[in-house]
Design an enzyme around this catalytic site. Structure first.
Site, PDB file in Angstrom:
ATOM      1  N   LEU A 108       0.828  -1.211   0.000  1.00 49.43           N
ATOM      2  CA  LEU A 108       0.000   0.000   0.000  1.00 49.43           C
ATOM      3  C   LEU A 108       0.856   1.252   0.000  1.00 49.43           C
ATOM      4  O   LEU A 108       0.441   2.316  -0.442  1.00 49.43           O
ATOM      5  CB  LEU A 108      -0.904   0.033   1.234  1.00 49.43           C
ATOM      6  CG  LEU A 108      -1.993  -1.042   1.314  1.00 49.43           C
ATOM      7  CD1 LEU A 108      -2.637  -1.036   2.687  1.00 49.43           C
ATOM      8  CD2 LEU A 108      -3.040  -0.804   0.242  1.00 49.43           C
ATOM      9  N   GLY A 109       2.030   1.139   0.581  1.00 53.02           N
ATOM     10  CA  GLY A 109       2.888   2.313   0.646  1.00 53.02           C
ATOM     11  C   GLY A 109       4.038   2.064   1.598  1.00 53.02           C
ATOM     12  O   GLY A 109       4.190   0.974   2.152  1.00 53.02           O
ATOM     13  N   GLY A 136       5.710   3.650   4.941  1.00 54.88           N
ATOM     14  CA  GLY A 136       5.557   4.637   6.008  1.00 54.88           C
ATOM     15  C   GLY A 136       6.867   4.891   6.710  1.00 54.88           C
ATOM     16  O   GLY A 136       7.911   4.397   6.290  1.00 54.88           O
ATOM     17  N   GLY A 137       6.784   5.665   7.765  1.00 56.53           N
ATOM     18  CA  GLY A 137       7.973   6.087   8.490  1.00 56.53           C
ATOM     19  C   GLY A 137       8.833   4.927   8.985  1.00 56.53           C
ATOM     20  O   GLY A 137      10.046   5.020   8.994  1.00 56.53           O
ATOM     21  N   PHE A 138       8.212   3.855   9.384  1.00 51.63           N
ATOM     22  CA  PHE A 138       8.992   2.784   9.994  1.00 51.63           C
ATOM     23  C   PHE A 138       8.950   1.489   9.184  1.00 51.63           C
ATOM     24  O   PHE A 138       9.244   0.443   9.700  1.00 51.63           O
ATOM     25  CB  PHE A 138       8.507   2.534  11.424  1.00 51.63           C
ATOM     26  CG  PHE A 138       8.725   3.730  12.304  1.00 51.63           C
ATOM     27  CD1 PHE A 138       9.911   3.887  13.002  1.00 51.63           C
ATOM     28  CD2 PHE A 138       7.745   4.707  12.422  1.00 51.63           C
ATOM     29  CE1 PHE A 138      10.117   4.993  13.811  1.00 51.63           C
ATOM     30  CE2 PHE A 138       7.951   5.809  13.227  1.00 51.63           C
ATOM     31  CZ  PHE A 138       9.136   5.968  13.920  1.00 51.63           C
ATOM     32  N   GLY A 139       8.553   1.599   7.925  1.00 57.54           N
ATOM     33  CA  GLY A 139       8.574   0.398   7.094  1.00 57.54           C
ATOM     34  C   GLY A 139       7.401   0.337   6.130  1.00 57.54           C
ATOM     35  O   GLY A 139       6.502   1.170   6.187  1.00 57.54           O
ATOM     36  N   PRO A 140       7.419  -0.649   5.239  1.00 63.47           N
ATOM     37  CA  PRO A 140       6.364  -0.774   4.229  1.00 63.47           C
ATOM     38  C   PRO A 140       5.051  -1.281   4.819  1.00 63.47           C
ATOM     39  O   PRO A 140       5.042  -1.936   5.864  1.00 63.47           O
ATOM     40  CB  PRO A 140       6.932  -1.798   3.248  1.00 63.47           C
ATOM     41  CG  PRO A 140       7.902  -2.596   4.044  1.00 63.47           C
ATOM     42  CD  PRO A 140       8.448  -1.692   5.100  1.00 63.47           C
ATOM     43  N   VAL A 141       3.961  -0.958   4.136  1.00 58.93           N
ATOM     44  CA  VAL A 141       2.637  -1.388   4.585  1.00 58.93           C
ATOM     45  C   VAL A 141       1.993  -2.230   3.482  1.00 58.93           C
ATOM     46  O   VAL A 141       2.040  -1.863   2.310  1.00 58.93           O
ATOM     47  CB  VAL A 141       1.736  -0.172   4.878  1.00 58.93           C
ATOM     48  CG1 VAL A 141       0.389  -0.621   5.432  1.00 58.93           C
ATOM     49  CG2 VAL A 141       2.399   0.771   5.841  1.00 58.93           C
ATOM     50  N   ASP A 146       5.529  12.469  13.470  1.00 56.45           N
ATOM     51  CA  ASP A 146       5.660  12.323  12.027  1.00 56.45           C
ATOM     52  C   ASP A 146       4.293  12.499  11.378  1.00 56.45           C
ATOM     53  O   ASP A 146       3.854  11.696  10.569  1.00 56.45           O
ATOM     54  CB  ASP A 146       6.273  10.969  11.660  1.00 56.45           C
ATOM     55  CG  ASP A 146       6.715  10.938  10.206  1.00 56.45           C
ATOM     56  OD1 ASP A 146       6.813  12.018   9.586  1.00 56.45           O
ATOM     57  OD2 ASP A 146       6.951   9.837   9.691  1.00 56.45           O
TER      58      ASP A 146
END
Ligand SMILES: *[C@@H]1O[C@H](CO)[C@@H](O)[C@H](O)[C@H]1NC(C)=O
Ligand SMILES: *[C@@H]1O[C@H](CO)[C@@H](O)[C@H](O)[C@H]1NC(C)=O
Ligand SMILES: *[C@@H]1O[C@H](CO)[C@@H](O)[C@H](O)[C@H]1NC(C)=O
Ligand SMILES: *[C@@H]1O[C@H](CO)[C@@H](O)[C@H](O)[C@H]1NC(C)=O
Ligand SMILES: *[C@@H]1O[C@H](CO)[C@@H](O)[C@H](O)[C@H]1NC(C)=O
Ligand SMILES: *[C@@H]1O[C@H](CO)[C@@H](O)[C@H](O)[C@H]1NC(C)=O
Ligand SMILES: *[C@@H]1O[C@H](CO)[C@@H](O)[C@H](O)[C@H]1NC(C)=O
Length: 816
Positions: A504-505, A507-512, A623
């Site tokens: 999906l994308g 993010g700040g701390f890893g992929p989703v 964030d």
């Protein structure tokens, strides 16, 4: 006679026409406010146009007072469309306002019973415009008076309330907007249910409650306003609230309900003719009606509201109460339902705002003892108090069932008695003996049961297994409710082995990834890429804590999945992806009309307020950005990734960090440059998001053609040039409330101010967005223009800060 009386006109009885002197004609060239009648001293009657509106209204205002202050409007709902209009007085003593084509657009109601005889209209210094029969001055001779038809302003000697014989009600209603005197959403009125109270409504919803009268003051406003004396009249004929001026130095004191629903008291003295706002009506949250739910007292410590159950009551939902969700209120601990009513007693609270009296019972002749006795007799009676607190106190007020909307004051307020069973009143006394007896009895019974069970189970071993497994299941269920751990194969399967197609994308701390469980439930799976340095148990505890944070504007964390070094967080899935996907997309932006954008702006504010103050953990997001705001199917915003910074970087409320975890474009200068963070860092990011939502442009990528400013600089420039509305996304066009847009822009600019201590906290932001707080003037925003020079913090290679800071640019942008 104190008042300066002014003769508006006289001798009306002979001619059918009227008042040519009052006729407002086409001769007015510039459309300025024009005076028809002046009371000589303080007030004037005339035609005016509010703000930039071209429409004309017949109104009363104060002379030579800055700013121009209208206190009454005759034709508030039916304006004159342009400068043509005539005011006439006919022989029946009725004022008639005609427009350019001689249609009646407003007329003064008359008391039909009176015989009319040489009517005379006078404007009094009080601001009351009175029509009487000529030559008479008694009360009965009044044919009509403006004080019987209040606008948005309560003035001295004006009665707010009901004539019980005729059923006529007088109430204060806000203007629709600063430019439209038509009756708006907010109303201040005397509510006659139970013992009468003054309440502020928005439509049918109660917003706040000044409450009932206790002989000295309204229970919710115990602190007397300087120079005034208030009174409350309640008899068979009428019920109303009114006040007078007592201080000679005070020339005027009025209360106005503003279009946003805030009450403002203002006054001026004979020396200064500039009006002074003494109470802007800014409220702490305890003023919001039923903020704490039922049977709970709101306590405001100067910063935060806290709710406390009444003695003998416990939170209805402990889970929610523990995370500061209070609206469900409290319920009685002892539900024995009046079985032993004659041992019940009372617990005294002092300095209280009495609860809502709309379903209470009252009697003015009883004393407190009689009152308490009467309460004990009735099982549903829950509390009592004196009706009148003067002298030793007198009268009786009884409440039944729930007690709603209480708070305490430090010195004002009054005594209030809640009814409690003896066990709640006296834990040390004979109650103890009862408890012991009960305990022994219960003990004996349990011993008997256990013995029987033991014998029974020994004879039927299968039963034991069943009992055990049932117990186990219940335990597991409780744990599941609090927090769920998912097996790795389940998640791998759901996400098709973390395939790129399901991503999906990032993010700040890893992929989703998107995942679908075999039962069809959709999930969002965040695969944490960084090693937090935490042990597994520690991590699990932390995540369990975060999972407990629940708010409609936060993405729900369903659980986690741990496998070896892998750590994953499992969230509810949001069909509409994130805000950036909408607001920066040419096609999708059209779907976000202004009401939706405003809903998103307010929703994010509430979610953030919950993280900052209302939740037990007091979390700084660190964030916050449009890609971290997810949208559900109704396009309601939900904040994602909260609490991660805390679990990864520690949980100081304010601190300094070497690792800057924010995203360029949303970071405030003090954080980007020096690693200082506080709740005000989130406020800054929030401000950027607000301006992005309003404009449909990315702060980071935007550069205005004239001055090369980034979005913040551009917004600030437009604001200082009073062209703020030009920031609005051109796709929105006319479908919006300009005042709401302006308010959002102003809130956005306040949030992105250069100095963190100038920025408002989120509770102020929420109040400001609701229009319940006056907006201060924003100062220069903290922003940086992308320059060629990239300033890298070179302290350690681990710093992955890719931002450029040019704090000097802050001084360059001053528009004036
Ligand atoms: C006319 O009335 C408007 C509206 O309330 C006010 O803003 C304006 O300043 C007034 N103009 C003058 C010349 O007093
Ligand atoms: C007001 O409007 C009427 C009708 O639209 C027009 O006849 C009249 O001239 C206007 N008056 C002024 C002063 O503009
Ligand atoms: C006067 O009022 C009537 C009825 O409200 C309306 O039809 C007419 O257009 C108005 N005339 C002017 C000049 O505003
Ligand atoms: C709520 O907090 C109280 C006191 O801090 C604690 O004893 C209780 O276990 C908590 N309850 C829940 C459901 O979290
Ligand atoms: C309490 O008593 C009232 C009537 O006295 C009854 O209607 C109600 O059901 C009772 N409630 C409980 C919980 O026993
Ligand atoms: C208790 O008071 C309530 C509310 O006034 C009333 O409806 C009810 O009849 C009373 N019950 C008794 C037993 O007096
Ligand atoms: C309200 O009551 C609480 C405790 O019940 C007390 O700590 C607080 O000081 C009171 N607030 C005021 C304003 O007196």
């Amino acid at each position: 006679m104190l008042y300066v009386w002014l003769f508006l006109f006289s001798s009306m009885s002979t001619t059918s026409s009227s008042l040519e002197s009052l006729a407002v004609s086409q001769s007015i060239q510039d459309g300025k406010n024009e005076t028809l009648v002046s009371a000589g001293g303080i007030t004037e009657l005339g035609f005016f146009s509010p703000g930039n509106s071209a429409r004309r209204y017949l109104g009363i205002w104060y002379i030579n007072v800055s700013p121009f202050t209208v206190i009454w409007v005759a034709n508030r709902n039916t304006p004159l469309e342009n400068n043509s209009g005539v005011l006439k007085l006919n022989q029946k003593g009725i004022l008639v306002l005609l427009n350019g084509t001689n249609n009646i657009i407003w007329s003064s109601p008359s008391r039909s019973s009176n015989t009319v005889n040489d009517p005379i209209a006078r404007l009094l210094d009080s601001g009351n415009f009175v029509m009487r029969n000529g030559g008479e001055t008694n009360e009965e001779s009044v044919l009509w008076q403006s004080f019987d038809y209040p606008g948005d302003t309560h003035m001295p000697e004006m009665n707010l309330g009901w004539n019980l014989e005729t059923g006529v009600e007088r109430y204060i209603a806000s203007w629709k907007s600063d430019e439209d005197p038509a009756e708006g959403e907010y109303v201040l009125k005397v509510d006659r249910r139970g013992y009468p109270q003054i309440m502020k409504f928005k439509g049918t919803e109660i917003k706040s409650r000044a409450g009932s009268w206790n002989g000295l003051s309204l229970v919710g406003n115990p602190i007397p306003a300087r120079g005034t004396s208030a009174r409350f009249v309640f008899n068979e004929k009428e019920v109303y609230f009114s006040y007078s001026l007592i201080d000679d130095g005070l020339e005027f004191f009025v209360y106005t309900l503003t279009p946003s629903g805030t009450g403002q008291s203002w006054f001026w003295t004979t020396e200064t003719r500039t009006r002074q706002v003494i109470s802007s009506g800014e409220q702490d949250q305890c003023e919001n009606y039923a903020f704490c739910g039922a049977n709970s007292v709101c306590i405001y410590d100067g910063n935060y509201p806290i709710c406390e159950c009444l003695r003998g009551y416990v939170p209805k939902s402990l889970d929610q109460w523990n995370i500061s969700i209070w609206q469900n209120g409290c319920v009685p601990r002892d539900k024995s339902n009046c079985t032993n009513r004659y041992t019940d007693g009372f617990w005294k609270y002092t300095h209280m705002k009495l609860p809502d009296t709309s379903s209470s019972w009252f009697d003015a002749t009883m004393n407190l003892d009689e009152c308490k006795k009467l309460c004990i007799k009735n099982c549903s009676c829950t509390a009592c108090a004196n009706l009148d607190v003067r002298d030793e106190g007198s009268g009786c007020l009884l409440w039944f069932n729930n007690l709603v909307d209480m708070r305490n004051f430090s010195q004002w307020g009054q005594d209030f008695y809640i009814r409690l069973p003896a066990s709640e009143l006296d834990h040390a006394g004979h109650g103890n003996i009862t408890i012991k007896i009960v305990a022994i009895t219960v003990g004996v019974i349990i011993f008997g049961l256990v013995t029987c069970a033991y014998i029974f189970v020994r004879k039927n071993p299968g039963i034991a297994r069943k009992i055990y497994s049932r117990h186990y299941k219940i335990k597991q269920k409780i744990e599941d409710f609090e927090f769920q751990t998912f097996d790795f194969p389940v998640i791998a399967n759901a996400t098709e082995n973390f395939s790129t197609k399901n991503k999906l994308g990032e993010g700040g701390f890893g992929p989703v990834y998107k995942g679908i469980l075999t039962d069809g439930q959709e999930l969002a799976v965040k695969r944490l890429s960084e090693n937090s340095g935490q042990g597994l148990e520690e991590f699990k505890n932390e995540v369990a804590l975060i999972a407990k944070l629940q708010h409609r504007n936060l993405v729900k964390l369903l659980g986690c999945c741990l496998e070896g070094e892998e750590k994953m967080l499992i969230y509810e899935y949001m069909a509409n992806k994130s805000l950036d996907f909408f607001v920066f997309d040419e096609a999708k932006r059209k779907l976000l009309d202004w009401p939706t954008r405003f809903k998103i702006i307010s929703g994010i504010a509430r979610g953030l307020l919950y993280l900052h103050q209302d939740s037990r953990l007091r979390i700084i997001h660190r964030d916050l950005k449009t890609s971290n705001i997810l949208l559900d199917t109704n396009l309601d915003p939900k904040i994602a990734d909260f609490g991660l910074a805390r679990s990864f970087l520690g949980d100081q409320v304010e601190g300094k960090t070497h690792r800057v975890a924010g995203t360029y474009g949303y970071m405030p200068p003090e954080y980007a440059a020096r690693g200082h963070f506080s709740v005000k860092s989130d406020v800054f990011s929030y401000g950027v998001i607000v301006l992005e939502i309003v404009s449909g442009k990315k702060n980071r990528e935007f550069s205005d053609p004239e001055n090369n400013n980034n979005l913040l600089g551009h917004a600030w420039r437009l604001w200082t040039e009073e062209r703020g509305l030009e920031l609005l996304d051109e796709l929105i066009g006319q479908q919006c409330l300009p005042s709401e847009v302006t308010r959002c822009i102003q809130v956005g600019l306040l949030c992105v101010q250069q100095r963190s201590k100038d920025r408002p906290d989120m509770s102020s932001v929420v109040l400001m967005l609701n229009g319940e707080k006056l907006l201060p003037k924003p100062k220069v925003p903290g922003f940086y223009i992308e320059s060629d020079v990239k300033i890298e913090t070179n302290s350690s290679s681990e710093d992955h800060t890719l931002f450029s800071v040019n704090e000097l640019s802050i001084t360059m942008i001053d528009a004036r």
